[in-house]
Structures are given as C-alpha cells and as structure tokens.
Design an enzyme around this catalytic site. Structure first.
Site, PDB file in Angstrom:
ATOM      1  N   HIS A  69       0.811  -1.228   0.000  1.00 22.30           N
ATOM      2  CA  HIS A  69       0.000   0.000   0.000  1.00 22.30           C
ATOM      3  C   HIS A  69       0.837   1.268   0.000  1.00 22.30           C
ATOM      4  O   HIS A  69       0.393   2.294  -0.490  1.00 22.30           O
ATOM      5  CB  HIS A  69      -0.956   0.011   1.202  1.00 22.30           C
ATOM      6  CG  HIS A  69      -2.109  -0.899   1.009  1.00 22.30           C
ATOM      7  ND1 HIS A  69      -2.052  -2.233   1.330  1.00 22.30           N
ATOM      8  CD2 HIS A  69      -3.345  -0.691   0.495  1.00 22.30           C
ATOM      9  CE1 HIS A  69      -3.209  -2.794   1.032  1.00 22.30           C
ATOM     10  NE2 HIS A  69      -4.012  -1.892   0.528  1.00 22.30           N
ATOM     11  N   GLY A  70       2.020   1.209   0.560  1.00 24.02           N
ATOM     12  CA  GLY A  70       2.812   2.427   0.555  1.00 24.02           C
ATOM     13  C   GLY A  70       4.088   2.296   1.344  1.00 24.02           C
ATOM     14  O   GLY A  70       4.245   1.383   2.172  1.00 24.02           O
TER      15      GLY A  70
END
Lengths: 482, 284
Positions: A326-327
């Site tokens: 996701h990041g």
C-alpha cells in the site's frame, strides 16, 4: 483522468460509440481502439509514464513467448526472474527508493555512524502497483504452465493497459481477462444496463459518502492533538467509511465500465463490513489483491501446510507484504502486521473458514451471535484503519492514546455541525442499502425489483439528485497513491 | 444496442425535464418576488453581509433588505436589472453597502469558477443571472460545474436580516478575517470587476431615476488598524469617483460591544447605526 470528472463523462461515450459502431466489425481494431483509449486515459494524467507501461508490456510479452519456447528449467527460471526484476525494479524504484534510503540513513545514525544520502524527488506513477502485479501474474502463470502466452501483441497491450482497471484495479489475472480480448464481443443489453447501474452506485459511494467523510476524517486526523477521544473515534469511523466507499466505489465504476464493453472483471469488494471474522473480511476486502497474494506468495511459501510455526511465518509474510504494497510507510506495515495478529488465532484454531457464505442468508436480520461477531470484526477493522490513515506510527499511537483517555466519555466537539450529522445519517442509509442487497454483486442490482421502468428510473433519479445535492468536495481516489 | 442507446437518451431527457421544471418553478417564484418588491417597497438595502445586518423597520418608508452574504456587485447589478424590468416599480432609493473589504482580493475570487468561492457563488446566485446571457459566466462553463446543478435544485437564495448577539470579538478572529479578505493569493488585479459593476449599478439606477446612497457601516478598531493603509486609500479613491451620496461610519469610533466580529455589527450595533443612517437619509 478521474472517473468522477467531466473529462471522463465525455471520454466514455465517445469510446463506447466508436467501439460498438465504428470498430465493431473487426476484433483487432476494437482492441487497438481500447489500447489507444487506455493510453489517452492514462496520459491525461502524465504522458511520460506511459513509457513505464509500455516497457512492462514489451518485456512481459517477449518473456511470455520466450517461456513457451524454452523447456530448460533453469533458463525458464532466469526468464521469470528477468520479468520479476524489471517489474518489481520499477515499482521498487518509484515507490520505495526514498523509504529504504531514509531508513538506512536512520539505521546507520542509530548505530553512531552518519552517512550522507539525498532523497530523490520521485513522482509515483499512478497505478504502478496495480499494472505491475497484473503483468507479473501473466509471466508467473506461463512459467507454471497454467497459461499459454499470447502472440497477439495488441491484445496483450490492451490487457495490460485496459483503462477501466488500469490505475486502481481490480488487479486482473491473465487467465481471466486476456482470453476475453481474443473473443469477438457482442453487445449485451442486460450486462450494459447493469454496468450503468454499477457505475452510478460507484459514483454515489465516491462522491456522496467517501468525499463527505473525507472532509471530516481529514479535519479530525489533522487536528488530533487538540481533540477529545470521542471526536477521534468519530474521525476513525469517518475514515473507515471513506476508504471503503472511495476504493469500492472506484472498483464499481471500473467493473461497470468494463461491462459496457462486454468485459467481465472480478468482484473486488463483497460487503466487507458485514464480515463475521477477520478471515471473512479478507475474503471480502480488495479481493483481487488478497487472492493475488494468496496464489503467488502464500501458497508458494507453503500456505497453511506444515508446522504452526511455518503457518505463522507465512501469515505474517503475506500480511506485512500486503501492508507494504500500500505504501512506503511503517504505518502500512504495522497495519498489515496488526491484521496478521487478528488472523492468527483463527488460523491456529482452524476457524478461518467458518464464515464462508453470506451473513444471515435469506433472513432480514442477523442472529445475535452474527451481530456480535460483525460488531467485533468491525471494531477491530476500525482500530487498524487508524494506523493506515495516520501520518506516522507516533501519530497513530498518540491518536489511540487520546481515544483511551477519559476524554472518550466527553461529547464530541462541534466540528462540522449539521453537515457532519447528515453525513453520518447518509452513511447509515448507505449501509442499510448494502445490507438489504448483500446477496447481490452490488447494491444497485435491481434485476429483481418489481414495478417496471418508472420505479427503476425513479430510484436512479433520486440517486443522481443526491449525488448532485450532497456531493462532497472532489477528492482524489485514495488508492491512486498506491 | 439501439434499445440501450434509446433508453439512455430517454433517461437523459427525463433528467433534463426534471431540471428544467425545477428551474422554471423557481424562476417563476423569483419573478413573483421581484414583482412584489418592486410594487411594495420604496427603499432597498443592498450589498453583502455588512448591510444584511441592518433592520428594515428603522426607515421612514417601506424598506426591504435585499442583501446576501458574500454578494458581489455583479449579482447586485443583475438583481436591480430584474427589479427595474418589472412593469411597475416604486423603488425610490437604493442603500448600497460599500466598504473597504468590497474591493479586496476575496471579491475577485467570487467570480472565478476555478476557486471554491466562485463555485459557491454560482450555486447561490444562479437564479439572479440570465444563464444564457450574462457578463460573468459563460453558459458552457456554468453547466460543466456540479454547483450549477446544485444551484438549480437549491433554488434562489432567501433574504433574511442577520441578527447576531455576539459582542467584543477577539483579536485573533479579526486577524483571520483580514487574512481571508486581503490575502492576495496570487491575484494580480483584484479590484477591477467590483468597480466595473459598481459603476454599472450607479448608471442603471440613474437611468431608472432611483437615488443611490453608499453606506459604509463601522468596523472594529482592530480591523481598521490591521488593514494595510493603502487599502483604505484605494477605497476612498474609488468611491470619490462616483457622484453618489455617501454615509460613512468607517472612521467612527465604535464600541466593541456593538460589533459581532471585525466588520459586522451585532443586533445592538445594527439598531444604533440603522437609526443614524435613517436619520441621515431623512436629512438628505
């Protein structure tokens, strides 16, 4: 180009009309139109990054062909590794370079030696995490001999760049989507109408629920130091619905748009907030990503076979990697780890497949046990979202610390007045609609509704009026940043 | 395919009919309102939230407060145009709010559809414009904004006098208002369109033989002290160019107890200065 923009409102009908009226006689031309439309759709944001999609397409196309001709196992493995390195290399550089650099610098300084390293000003190409995984599934499936590689370069390019799902999924498998580009496509009225409904519902989720919730979630998370615990709980709840409606709204629009062109994309969300345990939640939330990790990471690692220790290792790996996908922030990794902790007891007690079907199937209301299970799962999910939304782990812990203080029992401060109240009422109405339609593919599936066209049109009209009247301030889709 | 396209077109027509009906209904109701105002009221108080505080019953003749919050002079002009268009118009006098903030950068943003303020004004004042022919927004620019459709559904802005009981505003709140009004925010020439429409208002009133008074209600001393002096100079330079009666309380020393914030009177202040304004009008 955003799905909720005027540009897209012009773009989609033009592509639709060209697709069905001008290029309908020739499958290759139809595919070529989809490629051009997809590149235009992506290039609208930043044409320079089209080169990355093209690179990924060319590399995987030729590696796919190479894998089919090569019988030698070690050479096949080398080809697969080239594909993995090129795809994950691009992803790693654009998404994670600065994260690793900063953490190395911090780690070295922790041990007393300082190193000089400057972060690069790197723009994250929109959708890179999605199309990278999609093309990887192609080469991995060919390597495993589950898929025959395509010789049709246009069809393959269309598969990689198919605009409805290019920038935020669903992450399609080559085994499902690619064959659809080989077959002649005939307009399907029922599918197109339902696609339009799904687009409308997706827009409603995004514009009315997600964008309005975002306003309050941002306000509360950005000022969490000054707010009472009760208000912070509301902030976490607003974010819970923001992220769900933002992402599942995008998926609905993507799936609905694909259906207009007679393509079937996989379901990405299946009413996840009605899950009775975390295992069920992960079967219903971002299905295309969780099944991707299951098939290409969890099962190759051994899955749920072997000792408990191995099982635990595999669970932690899949959830931590999923968080990291996701990041480039420790908050996402922590979020993944927290879900692994939620999941572990279920797996160790062999209860992770207890809740497979739809909750309270054929009943209006759930049983007391199901209600309790849903409430508990929802609370655990909301708690984990705090880590996902926070700027840093420090922020997340101070946010949670304030929630579990005496200020939890004070009245939430006035931070939006009637608009916040209307948003909460809107969320309740929305969740009720989802509850009643939970056995369908999407909440606006009106195929069984009685009363004919005017009832349906009345429902569409009401939704359109609500979108116009109560639409929040336009926000970028959250998953664009992933 | 044909059935699908036909149904889509039919549905779009259905939506269009719904919107046109709502628009037509509100437009007719608004026209009735203009007719009533034109016939029944001799004095009109116009302007933005500053004049919106002034009570109508202070004045000798039948008065209607037609001000709205954040009203650009362009919308005042179009309101007056519709009013004078009525067959019978008994309006004798326009009391128009004119103050230093009216020529600040924020008023430039009110007509900019790329700014939140402009979009909000499109929604609020849509019914006062001729959507096909006006000097500020092009038809295509308007219909491509969500706020246009919100405005159609919402109907015209209601007029109501704002009565605030707040008093003695805090300095930090006053400074925030100043920042909001006077922050240039990348704007080069912020005053032009306000002056342009102010001129058009005055000319329109002259054409229709209606007197105009410029009314400047008082502001808090902190507000006055913290605004750059050149803003005041510019304000006086602009209003002096107009051959119009001026009732100016900007320089008066107003007690904090009469102000609800930096530039708005509270209910006591509005009553007090309303009486003074009414008196001055009588004397003129």
């Amino acid at each position: 180009m955003f799905f909720n923009s005027l540009d897209f409102a012009f773009f989609l009908p033009i592509v639709f009309l060209l697709y069905w009226f001008v290029f309908n006689k020739n499958l290759k031309l139809q595919n070529l139109l989809l490629v051009c439309a997809s590149y235009l759709f992506y290039g609208w944001w930043d044409w320079r990054f089209l080169s990355l999609i093209l690179l990924s397409t060319i590399v995987d196309y030729f590696i796919g062909l190479g894998l089919s001709k090569q019988e030698n196992t070690s050479k096949r493995r080398k080809l697969l590794w080239i594909s993995i390195l090129v795809n994950l290399g691009c992803l790693g550089f654009f998404k994670y370079y600065n994260f690793f650099l900063d953490n190395f610098v911090e780690a070295f300084s922790f041990f007393g030696s300082s190193i000089n390293a400057n972060s690069l000003n790197i723009i994250l190409p929109v959708g890179i995490s999605f199309y990278t995984f999609q093309t990887l599934s192609y080469t991995i499936d060919i390597y495993k001999k589950k898929l025959v590689p395509t010789k049709d370069f246009i069809a393959f390019t269309a598969f990689v760049s198919f605009f409805p799902q290019l920038v935020a999924g669903p992450i399609e498998r080559a085994t499902n989507l690619l064959p659809q580009f080989y077959k002649r496509r005939i307009f399907n009225y029922t599918k197109a109408v339902d696609g339009m409904r799904q687009i409308l519902w997706g827009l409603f989720k995004k514009v009315v629920i997600a964008d309005n919730c975002a306003e309050f979630a941002n306000l509360i998370f950005n000022n969490s130091d000054e707010l009472a615990g009760s208000t912070l709980v509301l902030g976490a709840l607003f974010f819970t619905f923001q992220i769900y409606c933002d992402f599942s709204g995008y998926s609905d629009i993507a799936i609905g748009t694909a259906r207009l062109f007679n393509f079937n994309l996989m379901q990405n969300f299946a009413f996840p907030y009605f899950s009775r345990d975390i295992a069920e939640f992960w079967r219903r939330w971002h299905i295309s990503l969780s099944t991707w990790f299951r098939d290409y990471l969890y099962i190759p690692l051994g899955g749920s076979r072997g000792s408990n220790l191995l099982k635990m290792r595999n669970i932690f790996i899949i959830f931590l990697v999923s968080g990291f996908w996701h990041g480039a922030n420790w908050t996402y990794i922590f979020w993944g780890g927290l879900h692994a902790l939620y999941f572990l007891p279920l797996m160790l007690l062999n209860k992770n497949r207890d809740n497979i079907g739809v909750v309270a199937e054929n009943h209006l209301f759930p049983s007391i046990k199901d209600t309790f299970s849903m409430a508990l799962t929802f609370i655990l999910t909301v708690f984990a979202w705090i880590f996902f939304r926070a700027e840093s782990l420090r922020h997340a812990f101070s946010y949670i610390g304030e929630i579990f203080s005496s200020s939890l029992f004070s009245l939430p401060v006035h931070f939006g007045g009637w608009k916040a109240l209307i948003t909460l009422i809107g969320v309740i109405i929305f969740m009720s609609a989802e509850w009643f339609q939970r056995e369908k593919k999407h909440a606006l599936d009106l195929s069984l509704i009685r009363g004919g066209r005017f009832v349906r049109w009345g429902i569409y009209l009401i939704i359109i009026l609500v979108i116009i009247s109560f639409g929040g301030q336009q926000q970028e889709f959250i998953y664009f940043q992933f | 395919m044909q059935v699908f396209l036909r149904n889509i077109l039919l549905f779009l027509c259905f939506i269009l009919v719904v919107f046109m009906s709502v628009y037509g209904y509100h437009k007719i109701k608004l026209n009735d309102k203009f007719e009533t105002i034109a016939i029944n009221y001799s004095y009109l108080i116009m302007g933005d939230s500053q004049t919106q505080r002034l009570s109508e019953d202070m004045f000798e003749k039948q008065t209607f407060n037609f001000s709205n919050t954040a009203e650009h002079y362009c919308f005042t002009y179009y309101k007056l145009k519709q009013l004078f268009y009525q067959e019978k118009c008994n309006t004798e006098l326009i009391l128009l709010g004119v103050s230093v903030h009216n020529f600040s950068p924020i008023y430039h943003k009110l007509l900019d559809l790329d700014k939140a303020e402009g979009l909000s004004n499109l929604k609020n004042f849509l019914y006062y414009l001729n959507i096909f022919d006006n000097e500020v927004f092009s038809f295509y620019d308007m219909i491509s904004r969500q706020q246009f459709y919100q405005g159609v559904l919402k109907g015209p802005l209601k007029n109501r006098v704002i009565r605030s009981s707040k008093k003695e505003p805090k300095k930090e709140d006053i400074l925030k208002v100043i920042e909001m009004h006077f922050s240039k925010d990348g704007l080069d020439n912020p005053v032009d369109n306000q002056v342009y429409f102010l001129r058009k208002i005055v000319d329109l009133c002259k054409e229709n033989k209606v007197d105009v008074f410029f009314i400047s209600t008082p502001v808090h001393h902190q507000y006055k002290q913290n605004i750059p002096q050149k803003e005041f100079e510019r304000f006086y330079k602009i209003v002096q160019k107009f051959d119009v009666h001026q009732i100016n309380y900007l320089e008066s020393e107003v007690p904090d107890s009469l102000m609800s914030d930096g530039n708005h009177l509270n209910i006591q202040g509005a009553n007090y200065y309303g009486r003074l304004i009414a008196q001055e009008i009588l004397e003129n």
